[in-house]
Design an enzyme around this catalytic site. Structure first.
Site, PDB file in Angstrom:
ATOM      1  N   LYS A  21     -10.116  -5.280  -8.761  1.00  0.00           N
ATOM      2  CA  LYS A  21     -10.053  -6.751  -8.703  1.00  0.00           C
ATOM      3  C   LYS A  21     -11.433  -7.343  -8.454  1.00  0.00           C
ATOM      4  CE  LYS A  21      -7.066  -7.149  -5.327  1.00  0.00           C
ATOM      5  NZ  LYS A  21      -6.743  -5.742  -5.064  1.00  0.00           N
ATOM      6  N   ARG A  36      -1.547 -12.737  -0.687  1.00  0.00           N
ATOM      7  CA  ARG A  36      -1.236 -11.317  -0.568  1.00  0.00           C
ATOM      8  C   ARG A  36       0.167 -11.076  -0.021  1.00  0.00           C
ATOM      9  NH1 ARG A  36      -6.428  -8.715  -0.381  1.00  0.00           N
ATOM     10  NH2 ARG A  36      -6.224  -6.462  -0.340  1.00  0.00           N
ATOM     11  N   ARG A  57     -15.979   4.547  -4.156  1.00  0.00           N
ATOM     12  CA  ARG A  57     -16.464   3.156  -4.230  1.00  0.00           C
ATOM     13  C   ARG A  57     -17.638   2.909  -3.284  1.00  0.00           C
ATOM     14  NH1 ARG A  57     -12.390  -1.721  -3.928  1.00  0.00           N
ATOM     15  NH2 ARG A  57     -11.711  -0.911  -1.900  1.00  0.00           N
ATOM     16  N   ARG A 110     -17.076   1.186   2.406  1.00  0.00           N
ATOM     17  CA  ARG A 110     -16.300   0.321   3.303  1.00  0.00           C
ATOM     18  C   ARG A 110     -15.590   1.124   4.383  1.00  0.00           C
ATOM     19  NH1 ARG A 110     -12.825  -3.711  -0.393  1.00  0.00           N
ATOM     20  NH2 ARG A 110     -11.252  -3.059   1.101  1.00  0.00           N
ATOM     21  N   ARG A 143      -2.912   0.687   3.238  1.00  0.00           N
ATOM     22  CA  ARG A 143      -3.135  -0.451   2.335  1.00  0.00           C
ATOM     23  C   ARG A 143      -2.170  -0.399   1.156  1.00  0.00           C
ATOM     24  NH1 ARG A 143      -9.241   0.493   1.545  1.00  0.00           N
ATOM     25  NH2 ARG A 143      -9.157  -0.987  -0.174  1.00  0.00           N
TER      26      ARG A 143
HETATM   27  P1  ADP Z   1      -8.659  -4.247  -1.477  1.00  0.00           P
HETATM   28  O1  ADP Z   1      -8.044  -5.158  -2.494  1.00  0.00           O
HETATM   29  O2  ADP Z   1      -9.402  -3.125  -2.082  1.00  0.00           O
HETATM   30  O3  ADP Z   1      -7.691  -3.781  -0.432  1.00  0.00           O
HETATM   31  P2  ADP Z   1     -10.003  -6.503  -0.139  1.00  0.00           P
HETATM   32  O4  ADP Z   1     -11.446  -6.610   0.071  1.00  0.00           O
HETATM   33  O5  ADP Z   1      -9.342  -7.523  -1.006  1.00  0.00           O
HETATM   34  O6  ADP Z   1      -9.773  -5.034  -0.691  1.00  0.00           O
HETATM   35  O7  ADP Z   1      -9.240  -6.549   1.284  1.00  0.00           O
HETATM   36  C1  ADP Z   1      -9.613  -5.721   2.337  1.00  0.00           C
HETATM   37  C2  ADP Z   1      -8.784  -6.028   3.577  1.00  0.00           C
HETATM   38  O8  ADP Z   1      -8.993  -7.407   3.973  1.00  0.00           O
HETATM   39  C3  ADP Z   1      -7.270  -5.911   3.437  1.00  0.00           C
HETATM   40  O9  ADP Z   1      -6.821  -4.597   3.615  1.00  0.00           O
HETATM   41  C4  ADP Z   1      -6.807  -6.848   4.565  1.00  0.00           C
HETATM   42  O10 ADP Z   1      -6.929  -6.229   5.835  1.00  0.00           O
HETATM   43  C5  ADP Z   1      -7.817  -7.966   4.523  1.00  0.00           C
HETATM   44  N1  ADP Z   1      -7.375  -9.065   3.649  1.00  0.00           N
HETATM   45  C6  ADP Z   1      -7.986  -9.490   2.501  1.00  0.00           C
HETATM   46  N2  ADP Z   1      -7.313 -10.524   1.965  1.00  0.00           N
HETATM   47  C7  ADP Z   1      -6.233 -10.755   2.768  1.00  0.00           C
HETATM   48  C8  ADP Z   1      -5.137 -11.667   2.742  1.00  0.00           C
HETATM   49  N3  ADP Z   1      -5.001 -12.568   1.760  1.00  0.00           N
HETATM   50  N4  ADP Z   1      -4.221 -11.601   3.749  1.00  0.00           N
HETATM   51  C9  ADP Z   1      -4.352 -10.721   4.739  1.00  0.00           C
HETATM   52  N5  ADP Z   1      -5.335  -9.821   4.812  1.00  0.00           N
HETATM   53  C10 ADP Z   1      -6.278  -9.827   3.849  1.00  0.00           C
END
Ligand code: ADP
Length: 219
Positions: free
Chosen positions: A13, A88, A127, A161, A172
């Protein structure tokens, strides 16, 4: 255009959002990047988010929705945006609908990136992200930087990360299936969903994404 990107962790994404946002001249709004920026600046919001993120869990809606809304209301997002990682869960999707309704705007499409789970695990394990800009994303095998641990785009240091560990990735994926997947049906019911395969080279997926969004626009 106002677009939401969905897909499991590791679907690409962030990588696609970075290219798509440039191509479509709209800001890339990533809640994950916003949280990581807060963490590196040591803000109270960052402190609160870090424990959830490192464990692979979703950060609570009370924190997330306000942060996403503030960003969406910035002047650069007035004529469009690409949301990556938000909404999400269904609560966030409904909150987003309210924000859009308040502004008198609608989404143009929701792009769902599909990828098999074994591929997700391989992508996440290799990554590497740039410390200067989280949307500069590399992979040690699939998309290696020209110089080890150095960002091709800005020369920043690359790092892994802290939630890209095997245990956090497992959580996740569980969070994705139980909380995020339901929003796919929610958007399908609204006629907004566009699903594409996220397999193949970065450029191929981008072309597929742009083709699918254009088709959606003319449909
Ligand atoms: P990925 O899609 O690879 O899991 P992201 O960078 O989008 O990576 O998200 C990393 C973390 O940030 C998630 O596992 C969560 O803990 C937090 N996070 C990101 N966006 C949200 C959201 N909309 N609601 C709740 N937690 C979020």
């Amino acid at each position: 255009m106002r677009i939401v990107l969905v897909g499991p962790p590791g679907a690409g994404k962030g990588t696609q959002a970075h290219v798509l946002a440039k191509t479509l001249s709209i800001p890339h709004i990533s809640t994950g990047d916003l949280f990581r920026a807060n963490i590196s600046q040591g803000t109270p919001l960052g402190l609160e988010a870090k424990a959830y993120m490192d464990a692979g869990r979703l950060v609570p809606d009370e924190v997330t929705i306000g942060m996403a809304k503030d960003r969406m209301l910035q002047p650069d997002a007035e004529n469009g945006f690409l949301l990556d990682g938000f909404p999400r869960n269904l609560g966030q999707a409904k909150a987003l609908d309210e924000i859009l309704a308040e502004q008198g705007i609608v989404l143009d499409g929701v792009l769902d990136l599909e990828v098999p789970e074994d591929e997700v695990v391989k992508r996440i394990a290799g990554r590497r992200l740039c410390r200067n800009d989280g949307s500069h994303v590399f992979h040690v095998v699939y998309n290696p930087p020209k110089v080890d641990d150095v960002c091709d785009e800005c020369g920043g240091e690359l790092y892994q990360r802290s939630d890209d560990t095997e245990e956090a990735v497992r959580v996740r994926l569980e969070e994705y299936h139980s909380k995020t997947e339901p929003i796919i049906g929610y958007y399908a019911d609204q006629g907004l969903l566009v699903t594409i395969s996220a397999l193949g080279k970065v450029g191929e997926v981008t072309e597929r994404a742009i083709g699918a969004l254009e088709q959606k626009k003319t449909a």
